[in-house]
Design a protein around this motif. Sequence first.
Motif, PDB file in Angstrom:
ATOM      1  N   SER A 150       5.337  -8.836   5.270  1.00  0.00           N
ATOM      2  CA  SER A 150       5.638  -7.484   5.717  1.00  0.00           C
ATOM      3  C   SER A 150       4.738  -7.141   6.886  1.00  0.00           C
ATOM      4  O   SER A 150       3.624  -7.641   6.988  1.00  0.00           O
ATOM      5  CB  SER A 150       5.399  -6.489   4.573  1.00  0.00           C
ATOM      6  N   THR A 151       5.232  -6.266   7.730  1.00  0.00           N
ATOM      7  CA  THR A 151       4.380  -5.769   8.816  1.00  0.00           C
ATOM      8  C   THR A 151       3.360  -4.775   8.265  1.00  0.00           C
ATOM      9  O   THR A 151       2.370  -4.483   8.909  1.00  0.00           O
ATOM     10  CB  THR A 151       5.226  -5.086   9.916  1.00  0.00           C
ATOM     11  N   GLU A 152       3.617  -4.270   7.069  1.00  0.00           N
ATOM     12  CA  GLU A 152       2.719  -3.330   6.374  1.00  0.00           C
ATOM     13  C   GLU A 152       2.333  -3.954   5.033  1.00  0.00           C
ATOM     14  O   GLU A 152       2.637  -3.412   3.976  1.00  0.00           O
ATOM     15  CB  GLU A 152       3.406  -1.983   6.164  1.00  0.00           C
ATOM     16  N   ALA A 162       3.014  -2.536   1.322  1.00  0.00           N
ATOM     17  CA  ALA A 162       4.062  -3.237   0.570  1.00  0.00           C
ATOM     18  C   ALA A 162       3.508  -3.768  -0.744  1.00  0.00           C
ATOM     19  O   ALA A 162       4.165  -3.656  -1.790  1.00  0.00           O
ATOM     20  CB  ALA A 162       4.643  -4.372   1.406  1.00  0.00           C
ATOM     21  N   ALA A 163       2.303  -4.313  -0.722  1.00  0.00           N
ATOM     22  CA  ALA A 163       1.693  -4.836  -1.945  1.00  0.00           C
ATOM     23  C   ALA A 163       1.472  -3.716  -2.955  1.00  0.00           C
ATOM     24  O   ALA A 163       1.747  -3.890  -4.157  1.00  0.00           O
ATOM     25  CB  ALA A 163       0.372  -5.524  -1.619  1.00  0.00           C
ATOM     26  N   ASP A 204       2.995  -0.983  -7.890  1.00  0.00           N
ATOM     27  CA  ASP A 204       3.403   0.263  -8.545  1.00  0.00           C
ATOM     28  C   ASP A 204       4.748   0.081  -9.259  1.00  0.00           C
ATOM     29  O   ASP A 204       4.915   0.514 -10.400  1.00  0.00           O
ATOM     30  CB  ASP A 204       3.488   1.388  -7.509  1.00  0.00           C
ATOM     31  N   ALA A 205       5.688  -0.557  -8.594  1.00  0.00           N
ATOM     32  CA  ALA A 205       7.008  -0.785  -9.199  1.00  0.00           C
ATOM     33  C   ALA A 205       6.883  -1.668 -10.443  1.00  0.00           C
ATOM     34  O   ALA A 205       7.533  -1.398 -11.464  1.00  0.00           O
ATOM     35  CB  ALA A 205       7.953  -1.421  -8.181  1.00  0.00           C
ATOM     36  N   VAL A 241      -2.551 -12.713  -5.170  1.00  0.00           N
ATOM     37  CA  VAL A 241      -3.424 -13.524  -4.333  1.00  0.00           C
ATOM     38  C   VAL A 241      -3.221 -13.100  -2.886  1.00  0.00           C
ATOM     39  O   VAL A 241      -2.085 -13.026  -2.421  1.00  0.00           O
ATOM     40  CB  VAL A 241      -3.101 -15.028  -4.489  1.00  0.00           C
ATOM     41  N   THR A 242      -4.284 -12.837  -2.195  1.00  0.00           N
ATOM     42  CA  THR A 242      -4.167 -12.498  -0.774  1.00  0.00           C
ATOM     43  C   THR A 242      -4.558 -13.710   0.043  1.00  0.00           C
ATOM     44  O   THR A 242      -5.396 -14.528  -0.359  1.00  0.00           O
ATOM     45  CB  THR A 242      -5.072 -11.308  -0.405  1.00  0.00           C
TER      46      THR A 242
END
Length: 98
Positions: A8-10, A14-15, A20-21, A96-97
């Motif tokens: 994602s560009t954000e 997005a994570a 949250d979902a 994991v980032t």
Amino acid sequence: MAELIVKSTELDRAAEMIKDALAKRIALLEHSRERYRKKLEQFEKKYNITSDRFINEWAAEDLEGKDMEYVEWAGEYHFFLSVEEDLNILKSLEYVTQ
């Protein structure tokens, strides 16, 4: 172990949205699991047998309500197992980032 990659560009936002979902889905599944568990307990108390044993050993003829009660108990049991499986999968996710 399989990986799921999200681009994602954000990415941070997005994570957080995904987390949250998933948290909301887990909460919903936990609520459903509790409802199914309570219904199973009612059957288990009525017939003095566990749901596992019922599924493996009993037939509709063994129940007061015959076919309808058998179908209801078996359905609740299978829904309960499905919810448990979904919860286990969701709770096993590791973030994991890179």
